[in-house]
Design an enzyme around this catalytic site. Structure first.
Site, PDB file in Angstrom:
ATOM      1  N   ASP A   1       0.952  10.060   2.664  1.00 26.27           N
ATOM      2  CA  ASP A   1       1.122  11.158   3.616  1.00 26.27           C
ATOM      3  C   ASP A   1       2.017  12.250   3.040  1.00 26.27           C
ATOM      4  O   ASP A   1       2.582  13.049   3.760  1.00 26.27           O
ATOM      5  CB  ASP A   1       1.712  10.620   4.939  1.00 26.27           C
ATOM      6  CG  ASP A   1       3.028   9.882   4.725  1.00 26.27           C
ATOM      7  OD1 ASP A   1       3.455   9.737   3.553  1.00 26.27           O
ATOM      8  OD2 ASP A   1       3.647   9.465   5.721  1.00 26.27           O
TER       9      ASP A   1
ATOM     10  N   GLN B   1       5.225  -0.518   9.131  1.00 22.91           N
ATOM     11  CA  GLN B   1       3.961  -0.140   9.773  1.00 22.91           C
ATOM     12  C   GLN B   1       2.914  -1.253   9.758  1.00 22.91           C
ATOM     13  O   GLN B   1       1.993  -1.276  10.587  1.00 22.91           O
ATOM     14  CB  GLN B   1       3.363   1.071   9.034  1.00 22.91           C
ATOM     15  CG  GLN B   1       3.682   2.416   9.621  1.00 22.91           C
ATOM     16  CD  GLN B   1       3.226   2.609  11.056  1.00 22.91           C
ATOM     17  OE1 GLN B   1       3.987   3.157  11.847  1.00 22.91           O
ATOM     18  NE2 GLN B   1       2.034   2.165  11.426  1.00 22.91           N
TER      19      GLN B   1
ATOM     20  N   LYS C   1       6.571  16.985  17.574  1.00 24.65           N
ATOM     21  CA  LYS C   1       7.365  15.784  17.281  1.00 24.65           C
ATOM     22  C   LYS C   1       8.358  16.194  16.217  1.00 24.65           C
ATOM     23  O   LYS C   1       7.981  16.782  15.200  1.00 24.65           O
ATOM     24  CB  LYS C   1       6.496  14.644  16.754  1.00 24.65           C
ATOM     25  CG  LYS C   1       7.346  13.412  16.438  1.00 24.65           C
ATOM     26  CD  LYS C   1       6.517  12.215  16.055  1.00 24.65           C
ATOM     27  CE  LYS C   1       6.146  12.212  14.592  1.00 24.65           C
ATOM     28  NZ  LYS C   1       5.574  10.921  14.162  1.00 24.65           N
TER      29      LYS C   1
ATOM     30  N   MET D   1      -3.717   4.591   4.554  1.00 27.32           N
ATOM     31  CA  MET D   1      -2.764   5.063   5.565  1.00 27.32           C
ATOM     32  C   MET D   1      -1.389   5.393   5.011  1.00 27.32           C
ATOM     33  O   MET D   1      -0.596   6.051   5.667  1.00 27.32           O
ATOM     34  CB  MET D   1      -2.623   3.997   6.660  1.00 27.32           C
ATOM     35  CG  MET D   1      -3.915   3.622   7.355  1.00 27.32           C
ATOM     36  SD  MET D   1      -4.816   5.019   8.048  1.00 27.32           S
ATOM     37  CE  MET D   1      -3.651   5.653   9.235  1.00 27.32           C
ATOM     38  N   GLY D   2      -1.073   4.933   3.800  1.00 29.51           N
ATOM     39  CA  GLY D   2       0.290   5.122   3.295  1.00 29.51           C
ATOM     40  C   GLY D   2       0.540   6.500   2.714  1.00 29.51           C
ATOM     41  O   GLY D   2       1.656   7.002   2.746  1.00 29.51           O
TER      42      GLY D   2
ATOM     43  N   LYS E   1       2.115  10.796  -3.525  1.00 28.29           N
ATOM     44  CA  LYS E   1       1.861   9.384  -3.215  1.00 28.29           C
ATOM     45  C   LYS E   1       0.399   9.050  -3.525  1.00 28.29           C
ATOM     46  O   LYS E   1      -0.468   9.925  -3.438  1.00 28.29           O
ATOM     47  CB  LYS E   1       2.119   9.092  -1.732  1.00 28.29           C
ATOM     48  CG  LYS E   1       3.587   8.888  -1.377  1.00 28.29           C
ATOM     49  CD  LYS E   1       3.690   8.399   0.067  1.00 28.29           C
ATOM     50  CE  LYS E   1       5.106   8.388   0.556  1.00 28.29           C
ATOM     51  NZ  LYS E   1       5.184   8.177   2.005  1.00 28.29           N
TER      52      LYS E   1
ATOM     53  N   SER F   1       4.260   2.754   0.253  1.00 27.94           N
ATOM     54  CA  SER F   1       4.873   4.028  -0.174  1.00 27.94           C
ATOM     55  C   SER F   1       4.681   4.195  -1.673  1.00 27.94           C
ATOM     56  O   SER F   1       5.582   4.632  -2.373  1.00 27.94           O
ATOM     57  CB  SER F   1       6.368   4.018   0.117  1.00 27.94           C
ATOM     58  OG  SER F   1       6.616   3.573   1.414  1.00 27.94           O
TER      59      SER F   1
HETATM   60  P1  NAD Z   1       8.308   0.708   4.794  1.00 25.58           P
HETATM   61  O1  NAD Z   1       9.363   1.354   3.959  1.00 25.58           O
HETATM   62  O2  NAD Z   1       8.705  -0.174   5.904  1.00 25.58           O
HETATM   63  O3  NAD Z   1       7.339  -0.133   3.837  1.00 25.58           O
HETATM   64  C1  NAD Z   1       6.898   0.368   2.613  1.00 25.58           C
HETATM   65  C2  NAD Z   1       5.854  -0.545   2.032  1.00 25.58           C
HETATM   66  O4  NAD Z   1       5.451  -0.016   0.749  1.00 25.58           O
HETATM   67  C3  NAD Z   1       6.369  -1.952   1.760  1.00 25.58           C
HETATM   68  O5  NAD Z   1       5.290  -2.847   1.930  1.00 25.58           O
HETATM   69  C4  NAD Z   1       6.795  -1.882   0.296  1.00 25.58           C
HETATM   70  O6  NAD Z   1       6.834  -3.151  -0.325  1.00 25.58           O
HETATM   71  C5  NAD Z   1       5.670  -1.020  -0.248  1.00 25.58           C
HETATM   72  N1  NAD Z   1       6.000  -0.335  -1.500  1.00 25.58           N
HETATM   73  C6  NAD Z   1       7.061   0.467  -1.744  1.00 25.58           C
HETATM   74  N2  NAD Z   1       7.003   0.915  -3.012  1.00 25.58           N
HETATM   75  C7  NAD Z   1       5.902   0.387  -3.568  1.00 25.58           C
HETATM   76  C8  NAD Z   1       5.313   0.472  -4.849  1.00 25.58           C
HETATM   77  N3  NAD Z   1       5.852   1.202  -5.821  1.00 25.58           N
HETATM   78  N4  NAD Z   1       4.163  -0.206  -5.066  1.00 25.58           N
HETATM   79  C9  NAD Z   1       3.597  -0.939  -4.089  1.00 25.58           C
HETATM   80  N5  NAD Z   1       4.108  -1.057  -2.863  1.00 25.58           N
HETATM   81  C10 NAD Z   1       5.250  -0.407  -2.618  1.00 25.58           C
HETATM   82  O7  NAD Z   1       7.370   1.890   5.289  1.00 25.58           O
HETATM   83  P2  NAD Z   1       6.324   1.889   6.505  1.00 25.58           P
HETATM   84  O8  NAD Z   1       6.975   2.457   7.693  1.00 25.58           O
HETATM   85  O9  NAD Z   1       5.658   0.570   6.560  1.00 25.58           O
HETATM   86  O10 NAD Z   1       5.283   2.988   5.980  1.00 25.58           O
HETATM   87  C11 NAD Z   1       4.445   2.710   4.865  1.00 25.58           C
HETATM   88  C12 NAD Z   1       3.872   4.020   4.349  1.00 25.58           C
HETATM   89  O11 NAD Z   1       3.074   4.615   5.372  1.00 25.58           O
HETATM   90  C13 NAD Z   1       4.931   5.059   3.981  1.00 25.58           C
HETATM   91  O12 NAD Z   1       4.525   5.673   2.785  1.00 25.58           O
HETATM   92  C14 NAD Z   1       4.903   6.033   5.127  1.00 25.58           C
HETATM   93  O13 NAD Z   1       5.290   7.330   4.760  1.00 25.58           O
HETATM   94  C15 NAD Z   1       3.423   5.976   5.509  1.00 25.58           C
HETATM   95  N6  NAD Z   1       3.126   6.375   6.896  1.00 25.58           N
HETATM   96  C16 NAD Z   1       1.986   7.067   7.083  1.00 25.58           C
HETATM   97  C17 NAD Z   1       1.640   7.471   8.356  1.00 25.58           C
HETATM   98  C18 NAD Z   1       0.343   8.201   8.589  1.00 25.58           C
HETATM   99  O14 NAD Z   1       0.132   8.726   9.677  1.00 25.58           O
HETATM  100  N7  NAD Z   1      -0.549   8.213   7.637  1.00 25.58           N
HETATM  101  C19 NAD Z   1       2.484   7.176   9.442  1.00 25.58           C
HETATM  102  C20 NAD Z   1       3.632   6.402   9.221  1.00 25.58           C
HETATM  103  C21 NAD Z   1       3.948   6.000   7.916  1.00 25.58           C
END
Ligand code: NAD
Length: 321
Positions: free
Chosen positions: A222, A138, A67, A219-220, A226, A199
């Site tokens: 990655d 997500q 990917k 899950m966040g 973080k 994030s």
């Molecule tokens: P997004 O940018 O749409 O949303 C980010 C979320 O994090 C929002 O709810 C935002 O309010 C919150 N946020 C940002 N900064 C913050 C902080 N300092 N304190 C608290 N909350 C905070 O992103 P997304 O697409 O929803 O992805 C969310 C996270 O999941 C990202 O970190 C992304 O890298 C990760 N992710 C992980 C996987 C995995 O396989 N584990 C896959 C996809 C995304």
């Protein structure tokens, strides 16, 4: 070569299909049949973009490919999603390209499937309250997939920008389940299952807030740096992950590992639970943590199924390549 467009993937790949594909590939990883290759992710010095690729091979399903994509912060202004990805699958017997598959929606469903698989295998059967931390792109995918795993009768949500919680409220309303906004401490103390999908770079879930018996799907986190959960919680919990090497380097367990609070051996691939070689949760009062770091094999697994279903429905375009 076959082409399966982003919209076709969206139309055909259900949460159930993604769940089965991700569950099977986690088990293959734990058996040693499937492995991920080192991840490449680079700031390319153009358009502020982060670009990279995740790749691997599953000998049991013969899914081989990568990917590729990343994050283009300027895309929103162009009416495009900032996260962009595409999957390329290869024929494991010949190395010939087999399929080009839209990867944006796939990324969302395969990530949701990972936390759903963890809930199915690790959460207490009678779990009834689901806590959602994060309300970004997500989050609704994670919520929808989680709701299929247990009979949740209440959802509690928190987001740093509370107005964004409306996206979760809508999903809860669709399912006829009451939704409450709450402070983090209250959420952690009331939820049987917690999903973190932010994030964030500092802990949101504190160890003294989490009650015995809780399952947390982290899950966040990655990326290096973080963090969503206090590192001190990890030694008190039974730890599971998709891939141990990623868990201690870029996943939620990186902080406890770096601080010497846990060893690599304290973390079990969830695939071992799926395939029955590890009991998983063994007591109702255990705290279980799933560190979902996101692996390329998840993408390949879901993309392979997407191709299969698209072919069956006559929706894969064949091109002469
Ligand atoms: P997004 O940018 O749409 O949303 C980010 C979320 O994090 C929002 O709810 C935002 O309010 C919150 N946020 C940002 N900064 C913050 C902080 N300092 N304190 C608290 N909350 C905070 O992103 P997304 O697409 O929803 O992805 C969310 C996270 O999941 C990202 O970190 C992304 O890298 C990760 N992710 C992980 C996987 C995995 O396989 N584990 C896959 C996809 C995304």
């Amino acid at each position: 070569m076959l082409v399966v467009k982003e919209q076709t993937v969206k139309d055909l790949v259900t949460d159930e299909i993604a769940f089965e594909a991700v569950e099977a590939v986690f088990a293959a990883m734990a058996r040693g049949d499937a492995y991920n290759f080192p991840v490449v992710r680079e700031a390319i010095g153009y358009a502020d973009a982060l670009y990279g690729f995740k790749s691997g091979f599953d000998r049991s399903s013969l899914a081989l490919g990568l990917k590729s994509g990343g994050y283009w912060p300027g895309n929103a202004e162009r009416g495009l999603t900032n996260h962009q990805s595409t999957v390329v699958l290869f024929d494991a017997d010949t190395g010939r390209p087999k399929a080009l598959v839209g990867g944006n929606y796939l990324t969302a469903v395969r990530t949701a499937a990972a936390s759903a698989v963890s809930i199915y295998h690790l959460a207490r059967e009678e779990s009834s309250v689901l806590g959602m931390i994060g309300a970004g792109h997500q989050s609704t995918f994670q919520l929808r997939a989680a709701l299929k795993q247990r009979k949740f009768d209440r959802i509690i949500g928190w987001n740093i920008e509370p107005e964004r919680l409306s996206v979760l409220e809508e999903v809860a309303a669709e399912h006829g389940i009451p939704f409450q906004r709450a402070e983090l401490e209250i959420l952690c103390k009331q939820a049987d299952v917690i999903i973190t999908i932010t994030s964030c770079f500092s802990p949101l879930v504190m160890k003294n807030w989490v009650l015995p018996g809780t399952h947390i799907a982290c899950m966040g986190t990655d990326t290096k740096g973080k963090q969503e959960v206090e590192a001190g919680l990890m030694p008190q919990a039974k730890l599971f992950t998709d891939e141990v090497a990623q868990s201690i380097s870029i996943g939620e367990c990186q902080h406890a590992f770096e601080a010497g609070l846990i060893n690599q051996d304290d973390i079990t691939p969830v695939g071992a639970v799926i395939s029955g070689s590890h009991p998983g949760r063994s007591a109702a009062d255990e705290i279980t943590v799933f560190d979902g770091t996101g692996v390329g094999l998840q993408d390949l697994a879901v993309a392979s199924i997407a191709v299969e279903v698209a072919v069956k429905n006559g929706l894969a375009q064949e091109i002469d390549f």
